[in-house]
Design an enzyme around this catalytic site. Structure first.
Site, PDB file in Angstrom:
ATOM      1  N   SER A 107       0.851  -1.180   0.000  1.00  0.00           N
ATOM      2  CA  SER A 107       0.000   0.000   0.000  1.00  0.00           C
ATOM      3  C   SER A 107       0.885   1.227   0.000  1.00  0.00           C
ATOM      4  CB  SER A 107      -0.908   0.017   1.232  1.00  0.00           C
ATOM      5  OG  SER A 107      -0.137   0.213   2.405  1.00  0.00           O
ATOM      6  N   LYS A 108       0.309   2.356  -0.404  1.00  0.00           N
ATOM      7  CA  LYS A 108       1.110   3.580  -0.489  1.00  0.00           C
ATOM      8  C   LYS A 108       1.516   4.097   0.877  1.00  0.00           C
ATOM      9  CE  LYS A 108      -3.054   6.459  -1.036  1.00  0.00           C
ATOM     10  NZ  LYS A 108      -3.760   7.352  -1.965  1.00  0.00           N
TER      11      LYS A 108
END
Length: 484
Positions: free
Chosen positions: A250-251
């Site tokens: 995930s970012k």
């Protein structure tokens, strides 16, 4: 491939796009790109442009879909943006309402939240309680009089859904556990589960290949497909990409936008090869493939079920391999937009063979070429007098060594790397110094850094006049006892 333009092209979306592309090319099929922009608040033209531009950068092309961001479509089933297909969704929603496979739901958000909290309190799985299934005409009229606008909710049949996944094999879900779900919001905007089914049918999609996070959505889609009388496509769900700690990528934890890797100097060829191996392998020891070679070898059934760990070191390794495989002229062309204009094309062409073996990313050349682009006083500010001193040598000894080096350089008959190295080694030997110790202050004076491209090639690129000026400046600072 059906990205949503609510963010930049994600590593996972790029890998899914690549697998769809490779599968379509491998079997001689048609690769379709559809923009799923029903999220009218978060979807933007800039995100769409980022997605399309970076897919093109990777070398992924499509047979049907938008030519460019905001541009015309190619293909017989246009438009390929969902925001332009609303009339089709409205017609199919009406058809489900007429058949009784869907119904109007007048529940407010607050009412639904209250039901959900009650179910959680009783440790029940949250799902719609069917309240609006039994409304009378009077109930509906009363809700309308209050100003309520109904959503459209799909009546999920209580049946077992089975399908043969291209990657995961036989999959079975009990749809009786789902509860009826909304397919059109009260504001008239259709939701993902509904529109994707309609588009797949109307665009004659035969195979749907997507991330395994969509696996739980598939029974909903199949139920809708059957209610609408559509044919069922073949589904394949590829593994998630994981962080090194095996958490979902995930970012928040990782760099996920393809554009960021592009800016950092990764080659599209290396990125494609790396992404292809995130969940698939050819079954051999081979590790370097072109896009066309990948399409020839790719078998969707060989995609792994387990999550694929994103290994940045592996990407760096591949990128270095691909950089070294480029011709010097090709590499110089790719570096030209990154290297300062003060470094001429001629000097850049000479720099490439010096730095090629040391590069991991294209952006490495920016630092490696800095001594050529910057003024002499700027480069001199990168180092201190202490940096010039080899272990066991004091300032006066190094000043004498630099004076000897300067004399040797001034007497060099030819300003070539070979001649300068021969001259420098002879000077070191005459002084009784080890070559490495003798060359250290020269390297730092000339390039400003202890780690640089090969010293004598750097001196050739810098030129006789600037090289001598930098050596003189270093000797002067040593002699003056300048502070470090």
């Amino acid at each position: 491939m059906a990205p949503s333009p609510t963010g930049p092209l994600h590593i996972g979306t790029a890998r899914t796009s690549l697998y769809n592309y490779l599968f379509a090319r491998h079997v001689g099929g048609t690769y379709v790109l559809r923009i799923e922009d029903t999220d009218l608040v978060r979807s933007t033209a800039d995100f769409e442009r980022d997605i399309l531009d970076n897919l093109h950068w990777l070398g992924i092309t499509w047979d049907e879909g938008p030519r460019s961001a905001g541009g015309d479509d190619i293909g017989p089933y246009a438009p390929y943006r969902q925001s332009l297909r609303m009339d089709r969704y409205a017609r199919e929603a009406d058809r489900l309402l007429t058949s009784g496979a869907a119904y109007h739901c007048w529940c407010t958000t607050e009412e639904l939240d209250a039901v959900r909290r009650e179910q959680e309190a009783h440790k029940e799985a949250p799902r719609y309680n069917g309240r609006c299934l039994s409304l009378t005409d009077a109930d509906r009229a009363a809700f309308a009089a209050e100003g309520r606008r109904p959503a459209v909710r799909f009546r999920v049949p209580a049946e077992t859904i089975r399908f043969d996944d291209l990657i995961r094999g036989d999959v079975e879900f009990d749809n009786g556990l789902l509860g009826d779900f909304v397919i059109v919001r009260a504001d008239g905007v259709p939701l993902y589960h509904f529109v994707v089914v309609i588009d797949d049918e109307q665009m004659e999609i035969s195979h749907v290949i997507r991330g395994e996070d969509h696996l739980s959505n598939t029974p909903k889609h199949i139920a809708l497909i059957r209610a609408l009388g559509y044919r069922e496509p073949v589904f394949g769900h590829i593994p998630l990409i994981l962080n090194p700690d095996r958490s979902k990528m995930s970012k928040r934890k990782s760099q996920t936008a393809i554009a960021d890797y592009r800016v950092q100097g990764y080659l599209p060829e290396a990125m494609v090869n790396f992404l292809a191996f995130l969940g698939w392998s050819p079954g051999t020891e081979e590790e370097i493939f072109s896009l066309d070679e990948l399409a020839t070898r790719f078998e969707i059934g060989e995609v792994h079920k387990a999550g694929a760990v994103f290994d940045r070191d592996r990407l760096d390794y591949l990128n270095g391999v691909y950089i070294r495989a480029l011709t010097d002229a090709d590499l110089a062309g790719r570096l030209r937009p990154l290297v300062p204009a003060a470094v001429s094309d001629e000097v850049l062409a000479g720099l490439v063979p010096l730095v090629k073996e040391r590069m991991v990313r294209l952006t490495d050349a920016v630092e490696l070429s800095g001594f050529l682009a910057e003024a002499d006083d700027v480069v001199a500010a990168w180092w201190s007098v202490d940096d010039l001193l080899p272990k066991g040598k004091d300032a006066s000894e190094v000043a004498s060594a630099l004076a000897a080096a300067r004399e040797a350089l001034a007497g060099a008959a030819e300003w070539s790397a070979e001649a300068l190295e021969t001259t420098g080694r002879a000077a070191a030997e005459a002084l009784g110094w080890k070559a490495g110790d003798f060359f250290k202050p020269m390297r730092i004076a000339v390039t400003g850094k202890a780690v640089s491209p090969p010293l004598f090639g750097s001196m050739v690129l810098l030129g006789r006049e600037r090289t001598m000026a930098r050596v003189d400046a270093a000797a002067a600072r040593l002699s003056a006892g300048a502070p470090g």
